[in-house]
Design a protein around this motif. Structure first.
Motif, short mmCIF file in Angstrom:
data_model
loop_
_atom_site.label_atom_id
_atom_site.label_comp_id
_atom_site.label_asym_id
_atom_site.label_seq_id
_atom_site.Cartn_x
_atom_site.Cartn_y
_atom_site.Cartn_z
N ALA A 1 0.83 -1.20 0.00
CA ALA A 1 0.00 0.00 0.00
C ALA A 1 0.87 1.26 0.00
O ALA A 1 0.50 2.27 -0.59
CB ALA A 1 -0.93 0.00 1.20
N ILE A 2 2.04 1.18 0.64
CA ILE A 2 2.93 2.34 0.69
C ILE A 2 3.56 2.59 -0.67
O ILE A 2 3.55 3.71 -1.19
CB ILE A 2 4.02 2.14 1.77
N VAL A 3 4.07 1.52 -1.30
CA VAL A 3 4.73 1.69 -2.61
C VAL A 3 3.70 2.02 -3.68
O VAL A 3 3.91 2.91 -4.50
CB VAL A 3 5.51 0.41 -2.98
N GLY A 4 2.55 1.31 -3.66
CA GLY A 4 1.53 1.53 -4.68
C GLY A 4 0.97 2.94 -4.61
O GLY A 4 0.69 3.55 -5.64
N GLY A 5 0.82 3.45 -3.41
CA GLY A 5 0.17 4.75 -3.25
C GLY A 5 1.12 5.94 -3.35
O GLY A 5 0.73 7.05 -3.03
N SER A 6 2.37 5.70 -3.77
CA SER A 6 3.33 6.82 -3.82
C SER A 6 3.92 6.95 -5.21
O SER A 6 4.25 5.93 -5.82
CB SER A 6 4.48 6.59 -2.84
N ASP A 7 4.07 8.16 -5.69
CA ASP A 7 4.88 8.35 -6.88
C ASP A 7 6.35 8.38 -6.44
O ASP A 7 6.64 8.26 -5.25
CB ASP A 7 4.48 9.61 -7.66
N PHE A 8 7.28 8.55 -7.39
CA PHE A 8 8.68 8.37 -7.03
C PHE A 8 9.14 9.34 -5.94
O PHE A 8 9.79 8.95 -4.99
CB PHE A 8 9.56 8.51 -8.28
N LEU A 9 8.72 10.60 -6.09
CA LEU A 9 9.18 11.60 -5.12
C LEU A 9 8.65 11.29 -3.71
O LEU A 9 9.40 11.37 -2.73
CB LEU A 9 8.74 13.00 -5.56
N SER A 10 7.39 10.91 -3.61
CA SER A 10 6.89 10.63 -2.25
C SER A 10 7.49 9.35 -1.70
O SER A 10 7.62 9.21 -0.48
CB SER A 10 5.36 10.62 -2.18
N LEU A 11 7.91 8.44 -2.59
CA LEU A 11 8.58 7.23 -2.11
C LEU A 11 9.96 7.59 -1.54
O LEU A 11 10.39 7.04 -0.52
CB LEU A 11 8.71 6.23 -3.25
N VAL A 12 10.64 8.55 -2.18
CA VAL A 12 11.93 9.02 -1.65
C VAL A 12 11.72 9.63 -0.27
O VAL A 12 12.46 9.36 0.68
CB VAL A 12 12.57 10.05 -2.61
N LEU A 13 10.67 10.45 -0.15
CA LEU A 13 10.40 11.09 1.14
C LEU A 13 10.01 10.06 2.20
O LEU A 13 10.37 10.20 3.36
CB LEU A 13 9.29 12.15 0.98
N THR A 14 9.28 9.02 1.77
CA THR A 14 8.93 7.95 2.70
C THR A 14 10.19 7.26 3.21
O THR A 14 10.32 7.01 4.41
CB THR A 14 8.02 6.92 1.99
N ALA A 15 11.13 6.96 2.29
CA ALA A 15 12.39 6.32 2.70
C ALA A 15 13.15 7.24 3.65
O ALA A 15 13.72 6.78 4.65
CB ALA A 15 13.22 5.99 1.47
N LEU A 16 13.15 8.54 3.36
CA LEU A 16 13.82 9.51 4.23
C LEU A 16 13.19 9.49 5.62
O LEU A 16 13.89 9.43 6.64
CB LEU A 16 13.72 10.91 3.61
#
Lengths: 218, 205
Positions: free
Chosen positions: A79-94
């Motif tokens: 749900a986290i990966v599917g619901g994020s575009d690349f930039l928000s995935l970077v911010l999630t990892a941060l």
């Protein structure tokens, strides 16, 4: 992405979350050193900052592989990966890296001057160690998310993550320890500024690499 | 209003093609049940539709070019909840996380309303880990309501639910469809929704 940060922090602080395991491991490493090195106070004092740094580094590696593994096991990663575009995935990892740092490494930074007493380190050096740890250890967590993301699909990824990450934080260790040894003199600033630079650099590279690994993985 | 279009879709897992040449259009207010024996690629199809896997061949997407992950909820066979956090903490997290999506289509229900919709408002202060299998599943399904997204992608949504909960979940899907929503669900039985279409996946010869 504060939602992720506070959730991960809450999980770490709950029973079995492992926030204190890092601190206990750090204490264990520091406490056994004098037994191994013998009763030579001068030698201990000379090695003190390096021992504190190595202890913090090893303790920080402990929880890295759990950064994404828990989310994969219970299905939230989809749900986290599917619901994020690349930039928000970077911010999630941060955010996940910062949560790991707050839960596992910040207590070590705070405890370092106190534990410095165990290895006969004077106050100036101890405070310098704490300061360099404060600036340097975020690099470990932030490049650690990349390792955690790469190894997320492996059932026993823990050791692999440590081995993957260690080479990247060697500069951090070198600059951190040399700044701590230069405390109170002119020799403090050059390694300290390089330490800041390496944290900033890994803080960008790590989350981006993690997002790439999560996106392409599976 | 979105329309999900699949065109010549093929899915592969571990280098093995599971299905190919799949074309369908899912219009607003329609539900489709994906059925077929184990290992035939139902979950793979759902993961492709959720934007988590790339199609092996062909394409799937919505008309206006929105990202699949932004317009859909994907509830996999896992529940996506942390067992040491309380039910309310889990749902509050998902509410906040999903509200941070790039393309927001509409508001969703509050945590309390979502729990009430699955009949579990009393469990809010309990750790998720102490709930029964069926209750966990119902909490996981209540995530669908926290943020309005038109496409619901569900993998065995009613597994472990009792008859009453199954019926009440059918009601939730029916309400979602009545508001122009779409549902794509892999099932072994039936979701009990009138007018649901069936997509039968068969083993490739």
């Amino acid at each position: 992405m504060s939602a992720i940060y506070f959730r991960d922090l809450l999980i770490a602080l709950r029973a079995g979350g492992g926030a204190l395991t890092g601190l206990l491991f750090f204490l264990a490493v520091i406490a056994v050193m004098p037994f191994a090195l013998g009763p030579d106070m001068a030698l201990l004092g000379r090695l003190g900052p390096a021992i504190l740094w190595i202890g913090a580094l090893l303790a920080g590696l402990l929880g890295l592989d759990r950064i994404f593994a828990g989310d994969r096991e219970d299905g939230s990663l989809d749900a986290i990966v599917g619901g994020s575009d690349f930039l928000s995935l970077v911010l999630t990892a941060l955010a996940k890296g910062l949560a790991h740092w707050t839960a596992s490494l910040l207590p070590i930074v705070i405890a370092a001057p106190v534990f410095g007493v165990l290895v006969n380190t004077d106050w100036t050096a101890s405070l310098a160690v704490a300061l360099t740890l404060l600036v340097g250890t975020p690099a470990l967590s932030l490049v650690g998310v990349a390792g955690a993301a790469v190894a997320v699909a492996l059932p026993r990824g823990g050791v692999l993550v440590s081995v993957l990450i260690l080479p990247f934080v060697i500069p951090t260790l070198i600059f951190g320890v040399s700044a701590a040894y230069g405390a109170g003199t002119d020799a403090f600033w050059p390694p300290f500024l390089l330490l800041c630079a390496s944290t900033l650099f890994l803080g960008v590279v790590g989350p981006v690499a993690a997002a790439l690994a999560l996106r392409e993985g599976d | 209003m979105v329309e999900l279009v699949a065109d010549g879709l093929a899915g592969a897992r571990g280098g093995q093609t599971l299905f190919e040449g799949l074309s369908f259009t899912l219009r607003p207010g329609e539900a489709m049940e994906v059925v077929g024996p184990n290992g035939v690629g139902k979950t793979t199809l759902l993961r492709i539709a959720a934007g988590l896997l790339a199609p092996f061949e062909g394409r799937i997407g919505v008309e206006n070019g929105l990202r699949l992950g932004d317009i859909s909820h994907f509830v996999s066979s896992l529940n996506g909840m942390k067992s040491t956090l309380t039910v309310a903490e889990n749902l509050r997290f998902w509410k906040r996380f999903q509200a941070g999506a790039t393309e927001r289509i509409g508001e969703g229900a509050s945590v309390e309303e979502a729990l009430e919709a699955v009949g579990l408002e009393a469990t809010a202060p309990l750790p998720f880990g102490v709930l029964s299998t069926g209750q966990k599943r119902r909490v996981a399904l209540s995530r669908l309501l926290l943020e309005y997204r038109p496409l619901w992608i569900l993998d065995e949504p009613v597994l472990g639910l009792d008859a009453a909960a199954e019926q009440s979940f059918s009601g939730l899907i029916a309400r979602h469809m009545a508001h122009g929503g779409l549902a794509l669900a892999a099932v072994h039985g039936s979701l009990g929704i009138s007018g649901a279409r069936t997509l039968r996946l068969g083993a490739l010869s």
